[in-house]
Design an enzyme around this catalytic site. Structure first.
Site, PDB file in Angstrom:
ATOM      1  N   THR A 127       0.850  -1.183   0.000  1.00 57.01           N
ATOM      2  CA  THR A 127       0.000   0.000   0.000  1.00 57.01           C
ATOM      3  C   THR A 127       0.888   1.236   0.000  1.00 57.01           C
ATOM      4  OG1 THR A 127      -0.102   0.218   2.410  1.00 57.01           O
ATOM      5  CG2 THR A 127      -1.749  -1.214   1.379  1.00 57.01           C
ATOM      6  N   LEU A 146       3.282  -1.248   4.692  1.00 54.37           N
ATOM      7  CA  LEU A 146       2.584  -0.016   5.054  1.00 54.37           C
ATOM      8  C   LEU A 146       3.618   1.110   5.083  1.00 54.37           C
ATOM      9  CD1 LEU A 146       0.380  -1.364   8.006  1.00 54.37           C
ATOM     10  CD2 LEU A 146      -0.197  -1.258   5.572  1.00 54.37           C
ATOM     11  N   VAL A 191       7.537  -2.161   7.054  1.00 54.04           N
ATOM     12  CA  VAL A 191       7.489  -0.698   7.000  1.00 54.04           C
ATOM     13  C   VAL A 191       8.163  -0.210   5.719  1.00 54.04           C
ATOM     14  CG1 VAL A 191       8.222   1.442   8.114  1.00 54.04           C
ATOM     15  CG2 VAL A 191       7.468  -0.508   9.509  1.00 54.04           C
ATOM     16  N   LYS A 192       7.423   0.562   4.933  1.00 50.80           N
ATOM     17  CA  LYS A 192       7.968   1.132   3.706  1.00 50.80           C
ATOM     18  C   LYS A 192       8.587   2.492   4.006  1.00 50.80           C
ATOM     19  CE  LYS A 192       5.798   0.868  -0.271  1.00 50.80           C
ATOM     20  NZ  LYS A 192       4.705   0.964  -1.286  1.00 50.80           N
ATOM     21  N   CYS A 193       9.856   2.608   3.658  1.00 49.24           N
ATOM     22  CA  CYS A 193      10.572   3.870   3.814  1.00 49.24           C
ATOM     23  C   CYS A 193      11.087   4.312   2.448  1.00 49.24           C
ATOM     24  CB  CYS A 193      11.759   3.711   4.769  1.00 49.24           C
ATOM     25  SG  CYS A 193      11.307   3.366   6.487  1.00 49.24           S
TER      26      CYS A 193
END
Length: 221
Positions: free
Chosen positions: A27, A56, A82-84
């Site tokens: 997402t 996310l 976790v998307k960074c």
């Protein structure tokens, strides 16, 4: 090769998950905004529905903000990644979150150098955006080939998650190269599933069966 669905639409996620086609979800803020409603409830529900990895994305651009958001996002489930962003601050957060046991997907990757740095920072996934490279006249799939070779040369554990998929041929090409994951929009997954010759063949089988039943009343359904 794993197939992730690139959406925040709960009905779509449930439908394809029930078919056994979804290994994970990606997402981003744009996808969540498209669906409306409470994004926190949506992310929580996605993480509950899907047993595989759910990426996310943070919206902060500074290290402290990413760390705080990353820890909060992880609370939605042990399957949360976790998307960074692929920035200096993003890589710094990646290193720290990974050290805390929170896996990271480095997103918005457009070069082999960026992918290499993401792997060095300990990312679980690196997300090259091939469609956007195609849009500006490059061959996005060449980037996947380069990353695959570099990671193989040095036995990096970071997985290649091919993003910005525009059509089913992108999926085929990524599979030939040996990418670990493709994340596809629902419209692309639908095109992968359906084929006019399948529909035509099924109709012919059913028409012949109906004809046989009409000619042989003893035939049971």
């Amino acid at each position: 090769m794993k197939i992730f669905l690139d959406t925040a639409n709960l009905d779509t996620i449930r439908m394809y998950n029930d078919m056994g086609l979804v290994d994970g979800i990606t997402t981003n803020p744009s996808l969540l905004a498209k669906e409306g409603g409470d994004p926190q409830k949506t992310m929580e529900e996605i993480s509950r529905i899907i047993k595989g990895d759910v990426s996310l994305e943070v919206v902060s651009t500074d290290y402290d903000g990413m760390m705080e958001e990353g820890r909060q996002l992880r609370k939605y489930g042990d399957n949360v990644i976790v998307k960074c962003p692929m920035t200096g601050e993003g890589l710094k957060a990646c290193k720290s979150l990974t050290a805390e046991g929170i896996p990271v997907n480095i997103t918005l990757v457009f070069s082999p150098n960026q992918a290499l740095l993401a792997a060095k920072a300990g990312a679980k996934y690196v997300s090259p955006f091939i469609g956007r490279l195609d849009d500006i006249g490059h061959t996005g799939m060449d980037l996947i080939k380069e990353i695959k070779q570099i990671f193989g040369n040095y036995d990096f554990k970071t997985q290649i998650l091919v993003a910005s998929i525009r059509h089913p041929q992108h999926v085929v090409d990524a599979g030939k190269i040996g990418a670990d994951v493709v994340t596809v929009p629902a419209v692309v997954l639908g095109k992968m599933l359906n084929h006019t010759l399948t529909d035509k063949g099924l109709k012919a089988f059913l028409d012949d069966w109906e004809k046989l039943k009409s000619e042989s009343p003893s035939v049971e359904v």
